[in-house]
Design a protein around this motif. Structure first.
Motif, PDB file in Angstrom:
ATOM      1  N   TYR A   1       0.839  -1.190   0.000  1.00 45.27           N
ATOM      2  CA  TYR A   1       0.000   0.000   0.000  1.00 45.27           C
ATOM      3  C   TYR A   1       0.875   1.241   0.000  1.00 45.27           C
TER       4      TYR A   1
ATOM      5  N   HIS B   1      -6.848  -0.924   4.564  1.00 52.55           N
ATOM      6  CA  HIS B   1      -7.447  -1.151   3.242  1.00 52.55           C
ATOM      7  C   HIS B   1      -8.897  -1.629   3.365  1.00 52.55           C
TER       8      HIS B   1
ATOM      9  N   GLU C   1      -4.117  -8.558   1.838  1.00 53.52           N
ATOM     10  CA  GLU C   1      -3.835  -7.826   3.076  1.00 53.52           C
ATOM     11  C   GLU C   1      -5.132  -7.335   3.717  1.00 53.52           C
TER      12      GLU C   1
ATOM     13  N   HIS D   1      -1.877  -3.861   9.367  1.00 52.09           N
ATOM     14  CA  HIS D   1      -1.444  -4.089   7.991  1.00 52.09           C
ATOM     15  C   HIS D   1      -0.493  -5.283   7.922  1.00 52.09           C
ATOM     16  N   ALA D   2      -0.203  -5.687   6.685  1.00 51.32           N
ATOM     17  CA  ALA D   2       0.930  -6.566   6.404  1.00 51.32           C
ATOM     18  C   ALA D   2       1.616  -5.990   5.170  1.00 51.32           C
TER      19      ALA D   2
HETATM   20 ZN    ZN Z   1      -1.330  -1.918   4.256  1.00 51.35          ZN
END
Ligand code: ZN
Length: 318
Positions: A3, A108, A145, A200-201
């Motif tokens: 992202y 996201h 994700e 997140h990842a």
């Molecule tokens: Zn992310």
């Protein structure tokens, strides 16, 4: 691709490091040693049940249970209210985190992939203008994700609510896309959150492994002014990083943060626009097969959520 709020990865900002990080850098030459220091500094209570913690409701100076009911945060997405809620906390909640509000921001949105024109619209993040939101990354096998972050967020909510916290989400996959990063920040602000975590990842190169926690830099531009949250956010982030190590057994990132598991960013709207303590966590690298094996394991995701819950509890109970 990761992202936009985390790609391309930026070099660690040494000037933003706090005493703990400096101590680690001085004491330990390798990431592995840093991992051990994290473990030793992350506190003794990770295996203790919540009831072992002192009662939040009995603590001096903490808000009394609200007199008026509010909608259950567990069943609804937090909706921006016209002003900071006068009735923080869930009525009748008990436990060490009763009266505390935690906003969880699942990174996201699974629908973002179908709404690229909407999420590409620019929003004002104080320092500059930036895309509303991004699709996020995925494993090579297609586990996104956005799915990951929602799953971990739900696990985290369950753990925090067991301790009496009121948990609000920025979204629950109940909207076609987004929210935009500026709205994500406002939701935490308007909730009067005691702590906010954005989950997140990462999407980095194969071989890049491990988690890192992203802390807000000191910025003051336009609507962004992080002066009041830099310190508490670092405290929050350091506790989460330490507990995350203990709960998951994962090492801090080997490609961001010099083995500390911490990074400081000035380019994230979600942090720049926050007026309450807030951090991001990148739980691992979805594009690395070994990290992906962890991220796709429900057992590991539960451990990840436990580490976050322990870190947040430690921060709120300090
Ligand atoms: Zn992310």
């Amino acid at each position: 691709m990761s992202y936009d709020e985390n790609w391309p990865p930026t070099p660690p900002r040494r000037s933003g490091r706090g005493n703990l990080t400096i101590a680690i850098a001085a004491l330990v030459p390798t990431a592995l040693a840093g991992w051990l220091v994290w473990e030793s500094m992350s506190g003794p209570d990770e295996n203790e049940p919540p009831k072992a913690l002192p009662s939040r409701s009995a603590a001096v100076g903490k808000p009394a249970p609200p007199a008026t009911p509010s909608p259950s945060a567990s069943s609804t997405t937090a909706s921006p209210s016209p002003s900071p809620s006068p009735s923080k906390g869930k009525p009748g909640a008990s436990g060490p985190l009763a009266g505390r509000v935690v906003v969880v921001d699942p990174g996201h949105n699974p629908g973002n992939f179908q709404h690229t024109s909407e999420i590409n619209k620019l929003v004002d993040i104080g320092t500059n203008r930036k895309e509303c939101d991004t699709t996020g990354t995925s494993t090579n096998a297609g586990y996104t994700e956005a799915e990951f972050s929602l799953d971990v967020s739900q696990r985290l909510r369950t753990l925090l609510e067991k301790q009496g916290a009121t948990v609000k989400f920025t979204h629950t996959d109940d909207r076609p896309f987004g929210p935009c990063v500026d709205e994500r920040a406002r939701i935490g602000n308007k909730a009067g959150a005691d702590a906010v975590i954005s989950i997140h990842a990462d999407g980095s190169a194969t071989g890049n492994r491990g988690f890192h926690v992203i802390l807000p830099a000191l910025v003051k531009a336009g609507a962004a002014d992080t002066a009041k949250i830099v310190g508490p956010s670092r405290d929050l982030g350091e506790r989460i990083a330490g507990k995350f190590v203990r709960a998951t057994g994962s090492a801090p990132s080997n490609y961001v943060g010099d083995g500390t598991g911490l990074d400081v960013r000035e380019d994230l709207g979600g942090l720049n626009l926050s007026t309450v303590p807030k951090v991001f966590i990148e739980c691992g690298n979805m594009r690395d097969p070994k990290d992906a094996a962890l991220l796709t394991s429900s057992n590991w995701r539960q451990k990840a959520a436990q580490g976050m819950a322990d870190g947040i509890s430690s921060y709120l109970d300090r």
